[in-house]
Design a protein around this motif. Structure first.
Motif, short mmCIF file in Angstrom:
data_model
loop_
_atom_site.label_atom_id
_atom_site.label_comp_id
_atom_site.label_asym_id
_atom_site.label_seq_id
_atom_site.Cartn_x
_atom_site.Cartn_y
_atom_site.Cartn_z
N ARG A 130 -7.33 38.81 22.74
CA ARG A 130 -7.64 38.48 22.11
C ARG A 130 -7.52 38.50 19.83
N THR A 131 -6.93 39.50 19.33
CA THR A 131 -6.28 39.54 18.40
C THR A 131 -5.46 40.25 18.16
N GLY A 132 -4.89 39.72 18.81
CA GLY A 132 -3.97 40.95 19.09
C GLY A 132 -2.01 40.09 18.67
N VAL A 133 -1.18 41.23 17.88
CA VAL A 133 -0.20 40.87 16.89
C VAL A 133 1.05 41.64 17.71
N TYR B 21 -2.60 50.12 10.76
CA TYR B 21 -2.90 49.48 11.62
C TYR B 21 -3.96 51.19 12.32
N VAL C 150 -3.82 45.15 10.34
CA VAL C 150 -3.25 44.85 10.81
C VAL C 150 -1.99 43.83 10.01
N LYS D 19 0.47 37.65 11.65
CA LYS D 19 1.61 37.11 12.59
C LYS D 19 2.75 36.64 12.79
#
Length: 65
Positions: free
Chosen positions: A23-26, A51, A57, A60
């Motif tokens: 869902r919040t992947g980078v 991180y 984080v 992107k």
């Protein structure tokens, strides 16, 4: 967060897919060679450590090397 080198593209297709599934992947990409990215490049190490230790984080599309 997933970190990977840009070489060996057939073997590293899992990293972008994994980041996309989270869902919040980078995805943090190392422009270089090797089997793995952590411990090979100070930029990668700094971003992964930030991180893990601080919850920071990377943006992107972040790239190192």
């Amino acid at each position: 967060m997933s970190a990977r080198p840009t070489t060996r593209p057939r073997r590293t297709k899992w990293a972008p897919r994994l980041a996309a599934q989270l869902r919040t992947g980078v995805l943090l990409t190392l422009n270089g060679e090797g089997h793995g990215a952590y411990g090979q490049n100070a930029c990668i190490d700094d971003k992964v450590n930030a991180y893990l230790l601080e919850g920071t984080v990377p943006p992107k599309g972040a790239r190192c090397g």
